[in-house]
Design a protein around this motif. Structure first.
Motif: not given
Length: 137
Positions: A52-57, A2-13
């Motif tokens: 480096r921060t997590s996607p949810d900061l 299962a993928q979480n909603r933040f894993s889209h493989g594009k790198g950090p936003s």
């Protein structure tokens, strides 16, 4: 898997990069001023190379290295021991909704750069790099 909603493989936003840089500068200032009341931490001159921060900061991983790389493990242990106080001091100077949990890792970027320089200095590699391509001949 299962993928979480933040894993889209594009790198950090863009936001992750911006907040990471803000945390890096603020953490560097706090360490430079020796605001933490721990003599073990204050005796080290620590470079904060990247954050480096997590996607949810909510989690920020700081890549650090003491000046010259000496006593790196002791400095890392002192940072981890004082992480709650560092989190408080960093959050006080920033205007984020949540104060991110700080994690610390040794910055190995300089070691990788030295290894790369050593590889390029090798005679066989230098000969291959300087040789003309077959397409150009």
């Amino acid at each position: 898997m299962a993928q979480n909603r933040f894993s889209h493989g594009k790198g950090p936003s863009q936001r992750q990069l911006r907040v990471g840089e803000l945390i890096r500068r603020t953490l560097s200032d706090v360490l430079l001023r020796a605001d933490v009341h721990d003599p073990d931490l204050n005796r080290h001159s620590i470079t904060v190379g990247e954050v480096r921060t997590s996607p949810d900061l909510k989690v920020a991983t700081a890549f650090v290295l003491p000046l010259g790389g000496y006593e790196a493990e002791e400095a890392l242990e002192a940072l981890r021991r004082n992480a709650p106080e560092l989190r408080h001091l960093v959050a006080k100077e920033m205007t984020l909704k949540y104060a991110p949990q700080l994690r610390f890792q040794l910055d190995e970027t300089f070691d990788r750069m030295d290894d790369t320089r050593r590889i390029f200095a090798d005679e066989r590699v230098r000969r291959d790099v300087e040789a003309p391509d077959d397409d150009e001949a």
